[in-house]
Design an enzyme around this catalytic site. Sequence first.
Site, PDB file in Angstrom:
ATOM      1  N   ARG A  23      -2.556   6.781   1.068  1.00 45.01           N
ATOM      2  CA  ARG A  23      -2.125   8.106   1.937  1.00 45.01           C
ATOM      3  C   ARG A  23      -1.478   7.593   2.913  1.00 45.01           C
ATOM      4  O   ARG A  23      -0.334   8.256   3.413  1.00 45.01           O
ATOM      5  CB  ARG A  23      -3.477   8.580   2.551  1.00 45.01           C
ATOM      6  CG  ARG A  23      -4.201   9.507   1.270  1.00 45.01           C
ATOM      7  CD  ARG A  23      -5.953   9.643   1.902  1.00 45.01           C
ATOM      8  NE  ARG A  23      -6.552   8.543   1.777  1.00 45.01           N
ATOM      9  CZ  ARG A  23      -7.137   8.223   0.668  1.00 45.01           C
ATOM     10  NH1 ARG A  23      -7.156   9.287  -0.406  1.00 45.01           N
ATOM     11  NH2 ARG A  23      -7.970   7.052   0.416  1.00 45.01           N
TER      12      ARG A  23
ATOM     13  N   HIS B 109     -15.062  10.357   8.457  1.00 41.04           N
ATOM     14  CA  HIS B 109     -13.906  10.383   7.582  1.00 41.04           C
ATOM     15  C   HIS B 109     -13.864  10.962   6.256  1.00 41.04           C
ATOM     16  O   HIS B 109     -15.229  11.449   5.952  1.00 41.04           O
ATOM     17  CB  HIS B 109     -13.430   8.911   7.546  1.00 41.04           C
ATOM     18  CG  HIS B 109     -12.831   8.068   8.663  1.00 41.04           C
ATOM     19  ND1 HIS B 109     -13.681   7.509   9.725  1.00 41.04           N
ATOM     20  CD2 HIS B 109     -11.777   7.981   8.961  1.00 41.04           C
ATOM     21  CE1 HIS B 109     -12.908   7.053  10.901  1.00 41.04           C
ATOM     22  NE2 HIS B 109     -11.712   7.190  10.184  1.00 41.04           N
ATOM     23  N   HIS B 110     -12.675  11.190   5.819  1.00 38.17           N
ATOM     24  CA  HIS B 110     -12.643  11.628   4.484  1.00 38.17           C
ATOM     25  C   HIS B 110     -13.712  11.013   3.425  1.00 38.17           C
ATOM     26  O   HIS B 110     -13.988   9.904   3.719  1.00 38.17           O
ATOM     27  CB  HIS B 110     -10.965  11.804   4.000  1.00 38.17           C
ATOM     28  CG  HIS B 110     -10.666  10.155   4.129  1.00 38.17           C
ATOM     29  ND1 HIS B 110     -10.657   9.378   3.096  1.00 38.17           N
ATOM     30  CD2 HIS B 110     -10.058   9.655   5.315  1.00 38.17           C
ATOM     31  CE1 HIS B 110      -9.965   8.272   3.696  1.00 38.17           C
ATOM     32  NE2 HIS B 110      -9.662   8.601   4.850  1.00 38.17           N
TER      33      HIS B 110
ATOM     34  N   GLY C 214       0.824  -1.095   0.118  1.00 38.36           N
ATOM     35  CA  GLY C 214      -0.026   0.095  -0.122  1.00 38.36           C
ATOM     36  C   GLY C 214       0.941   1.215   0.003  1.00 38.36           C
ATOM     37  O   GLY C 214       0.526   2.365   0.493  1.00 38.36           O
TER      38      GLY C 214
ATOM     39  N   THR D 232      -8.113  -2.073   7.149  1.00 37.37           N
ATOM     40  CA  THR D 232      -9.442  -2.303   7.520  1.00 37.37           C
ATOM     41  C   THR D 232     -10.439  -2.884   6.720  1.00 37.37           C
ATOM     42  O   THR D 232     -10.143  -3.041   5.588  1.00 37.37           O
ATOM     43  CB  THR D 232     -10.188  -1.152   8.415  1.00 37.37           C
ATOM     44  OG1 THR D 232     -10.103  -0.104   7.372  1.00 37.37           O
ATOM     45  CG2 THR D 232      -9.203  -0.483   9.508  1.00 37.37           C
TER      46      THR D 232
ATOM     47  N   PHE E 193      -3.705   2.814  14.749  1.00 36.13           N
ATOM     48  CA  PHE E 193      -2.333   2.731  15.113  1.00 36.13           C
ATOM     49  C   PHE E 193      -1.886   4.116  15.753  1.00 36.13           C
ATOM     50  O   PHE E 193      -0.796   4.469  16.164  1.00 36.13           O
ATOM     51  CB  PHE E 193      -1.214   2.418  14.319  1.00 36.13           C
ATOM     52  CG  PHE E 193      -1.123   0.795  13.940  1.00 36.13           C
ATOM     53  CD1 PHE E 193      -0.444   0.124  14.685  1.00 36.13           C
ATOM     54  CD2 PHE E 193      -1.715   0.279  12.948  1.00 36.13           C
ATOM     55  CE1 PHE E 193      -0.156  -1.210  14.525  1.00 36.13           C
ATOM     56  CE2 PHE E 193      -1.700  -1.132  12.843  1.00 36.13           C
ATOM     57  CZ  PHE E 193      -0.868  -1.923  13.660  1.00 36.13           C
TER      58      PHE E 193
ATOM     59  N   LYS F 288     -12.905   7.077   2.059  1.00 40.49           N
ATOM     60  CA  LYS F 288     -12.866   5.953   2.988  1.00 40.49           C
ATOM     61  C   LYS F 288     -13.934   4.845   2.175  1.00 40.49           C
ATOM     62  O   LYS F 288     -14.802   5.219   1.988  1.00 40.49           O
ATOM     63  CB  LYS F 288     -13.107   6.267   4.077  1.00 40.49           C
ATOM     64  CG  LYS F 288     -13.064   4.992   5.187  1.00 40.49           C
ATOM     65  CD  LYS F 288     -12.737   5.307   6.472  1.00 40.49           C
ATOM     66  CE  LYS F 288     -12.668   4.129   7.262  1.00 40.49           C
ATOM     67  NZ  LYS F 288     -11.287   3.281   7.105  1.00 40.49           N
TER      68      LYS F 288
ATOM     69  N   THR G  19     -11.984   1.171  13.558  1.00 38.36           N
ATOM     70  CA  THR G  19     -11.896   1.807  14.856  1.00 38.36           C
ATOM     71  C   THR G  19     -13.405   1.669  15.503  1.00 38.36           C
ATOM     72  O   THR G  19     -13.494   1.494  16.828  1.00 38.36           O
ATOM     73  CB  THR G  19     -11.310   3.216  14.904  1.00 38.36           C
ATOM     74  OG1 THR G  19     -10.063   3.187  14.111  1.00 38.36           O
ATOM     75  CG2 THR G  19     -11.144   3.714  16.217  1.00 38.36           C
TER      76      THR G  19
ATOM     77  N   GLY H 299      -2.743  -2.850   9.072  1.00 35.07           N
ATOM     78  CA  GLY H 299      -3.513  -1.773   9.458  1.00 35.07           C
ATOM     79  C   GLY H 299      -4.566  -1.470   8.552  1.00 35.07           C
ATOM     80  O   GLY H 299      -5.542  -0.831   8.856  1.00 35.07           O
TER      81      GLY H 299
HETATM   82  N1  LIG Z   1      -4.991   0.936  11.537  1.00 36.34           N
HETATM   83  C1  LIG Z   1      -4.828   2.240  11.377  1.00 36.34           C
HETATM   84  O1  LIG Z   1      -4.358   3.081  12.040  1.00 36.34           O
HETATM   85  C2  LIG Z   1      -5.332   2.907  10.039  1.00 36.34           C
HETATM   86  C3  LIG Z   1      -5.108   4.214   9.764  1.00 36.34           C
HETATM   87  C4  LIG Z   1      -5.630   5.077   8.492  1.00 36.34           C
HETATM   88  C5  LIG Z   1      -6.070   4.016   7.519  1.00 36.34           C
HETATM   89  N2  LIG Z   1      -6.109   2.723   7.784  1.00 36.34           N
HETATM   90  C6  LIG Z   1      -6.675   1.890   6.938  1.00 36.34           C
HETATM   91  O2  LIG Z   1      -5.499   1.483   5.961  1.00 36.34           O
HETATM   92  C7  LIG Z   1      -5.997   1.307   4.787  1.00 36.34           C
HETATM   93  C8  LIG Z   1      -5.306   1.898   3.668  1.00 36.34           C
HETATM   94  O3  LIG Z   1      -5.812   3.389   3.829  1.00 36.34           O
HETATM   95  P1  LIG Z   1      -5.291   4.852   2.965  1.00 36.34           P
HETATM   96  O4  LIG Z   1      -6.056   6.048   3.519  1.00 36.34           O
HETATM   97  O5  LIG Z   1      -3.687   4.921   2.934  1.00 36.34           O
HETATM   98  O6  LIG Z   1      -5.774   4.043   1.421  1.00 36.34           O
HETATM   99  P2  LIG Z   1      -5.592   4.702   0.102  1.00 36.34           P
HETATM  100  O7  LIG Z   1      -4.915   5.769   0.065  1.00 36.34           O
HETATM  101  O8  LIG Z   1      -6.661   4.195  -0.612  1.00 36.34           O
HETATM  102  O9  LIG Z   1      -4.471   3.487  -0.400  1.00 36.34           O
HETATM  103  C9  LIG Z   1      -4.735   2.210  -0.636  1.00 36.34           C
HETATM  104  C10 LIG Z   1      -3.236   1.479  -1.226  1.00 36.34           C
HETATM  105  O10 LIG Z   1      -3.682   0.045  -1.703  1.00 36.34           O
HETATM  106  C11 LIG Z   1      -3.573  -0.127  -2.938  1.00 36.34           C
HETATM  107  N3  LIG Z   1      -4.771  -0.627  -3.626  1.00 36.34           N
HETATM  108  C12 LIG Z   1      -6.195  -0.214  -3.552  1.00 36.34           C
HETATM  109  N4  LIG Z   1      -6.810  -1.049  -4.199  1.00 36.34           N
HETATM  110  C13 LIG Z   1      -6.098  -2.203  -4.316  1.00 36.34           C
HETATM  111  C14 LIG Z   1      -6.495  -3.464  -5.090  1.00 36.34           C
HETATM  112  N5  LIG Z   1      -7.725  -4.091  -5.362  1.00 36.34           N
HETATM  113  N6  LIG Z   1      -5.508  -4.369  -5.281  1.00 36.34           N
HETATM  114  C15 LIG Z   1      -4.334  -4.216  -4.733  1.00 36.34           C
HETATM  115  N7  LIG Z   1      -3.805  -2.840  -4.034  1.00 36.34           N
HETATM  116  C16 LIG Z   1      -4.852  -1.953  -3.938  1.00 36.34           C
HETATM  117  C17 LIG Z   1      -3.249   1.125  -3.608  1.00 36.34           C
HETATM  118  O11 LIG Z   1      -2.664   1.219  -4.757  1.00 36.34           O
HETATM  119  P3  LIG Z   1      -2.824   2.149  -5.835  1.00 36.34           P
HETATM  120  O12 LIG Z   1      -2.340   3.495  -5.428  1.00 36.34           O
HETATM  121  O13 LIG Z   1      -1.958   1.678  -7.043  1.00 36.34           O
HETATM  122  O14 LIG Z   1      -4.213   2.083  -6.239  1.00 36.34           O
HETATM  123  C18 LIG Z   1      -2.601   1.993  -2.196  1.00 36.34           C
HETATM  124  O15 LIG Z   1      -1.411   1.803  -2.367  1.00 36.34           O
HETATM  125  C19 LIG Z   1      -7.582   1.215   4.547  1.00 36.34           C
HETATM  126  O16 LIG Z   1      -8.050   0.092   4.724  1.00 36.34           O
HETATM  127  C20 LIG Z   1      -7.730   2.171   5.942  1.00 36.34           C
HETATM  128  O17 LIG Z   1      -9.207   2.087   6.337  1.00 36.34           O
HETATM  129  C21 LIG Z   1      -5.725   2.033   9.050  1.00 36.34           C
END
Ligand SMILES: NC(=O)c1ccc[n+]([C@@H]2O[C@H](COP(=O)([O-])OP(=O)(O)OC[C@H]3O[C@@H](n4cnc5c(N)ncnc54)[C@H](OP(=O)(O)O)[C@@H]3O)[C@@H](O)[C@H]2O)c1
Length: 237
Positions: free
Chosen positions: A11, A130-131, A7, A75, A100, A134, A141, A73
Amino acid sequence: MKILLSGASGRVGREIQRLVESSDRLRISGTASSEHFFRDADRGDVLIDFSRPELSARSLAFASAHGVPLVLGTTGIEPALQADIDAASASIPICQAANFSLGVNVLLDLVDRAAAALPDSFEAEISELHHRWKVDAPSGTALALGRAVAQARGSDPDAVAGVRGAGVREKGGIGYQVARGGDVVGEHVVTFFGEGERVELAHRCSDRAVFARGALHAARRLFGREPGRYSFRDLLA
Ligand SMILES: NC(=O)c1ccc[n+]([C@@H]2O[C@H](COP(=O)([O-])OP(=O)(O)OC[C@H]3O[C@@H](n4cnc5c(N)ncnc54)[C@H](OP(=O)(O)O)[C@@H]3O)[C@@H](O)[C@H]2O)c1
């Protein structure tokens, strides 16, 4: 410490890369996104995944195959993949957390204490914001907060918690409200409604660097541990 980052283009992934670049003790040794996956030759001391469940599943398989600890991380994980994660923890250490940030983990403790201290007649509602980008809802959470309330009250979260709809409030239920919009990083409010009073416990995040810092902290603390499941709170202690 060499980090495999799943990932990386997302973001949170970009925040992790920014923090790693500013550290002389950490480096990224492989990345995965929707465009490409780790190569067989990629080696790391820990794999960090903040992506989508589709990619998390592949990253889990990669971490298991190479015996690499996993900080997870992402979800919106469905039960079948969750079962695979649980099974993989027999062979590698896994830290999975819906959030986290240090603040949310303190909030989980406070909610646990409030739910245990207040009588069940105090009705629990959880609202999250959230934004616009999402994907999953309610947030991981919010679900963790709902589980904390249910467990403190000795009830089954799957039976009592759900997205609030129309109709009279059912006794013992825990309602989720979801809002999406703008660039809000993440806000959670747990309210216990009593007769003539209410208790509100809230966390508001304005910078996703807190998740990146937390994930890197977990990565450092997970390295060298025995296989098993670790909560973020286990690694904070
Ligand atoms: N645990 C925590 O503290 C925490 C905090 C914030 C967010 N999160 C979770 O972390 C995750 C990512 O959040 P984010 O805001 O960083 O998301 P994001 O900006 O949408 O990034 C998603 C990542 O996953 C890849 N991806 C998306 N669809 C895919 C698919 N079908 N197959 C393979 N790769 C794919 C994307 O690649 P491309 O760019 O190439 O599309 C990108 O690298 C979410 O589940 C969010 O809820 C957890």
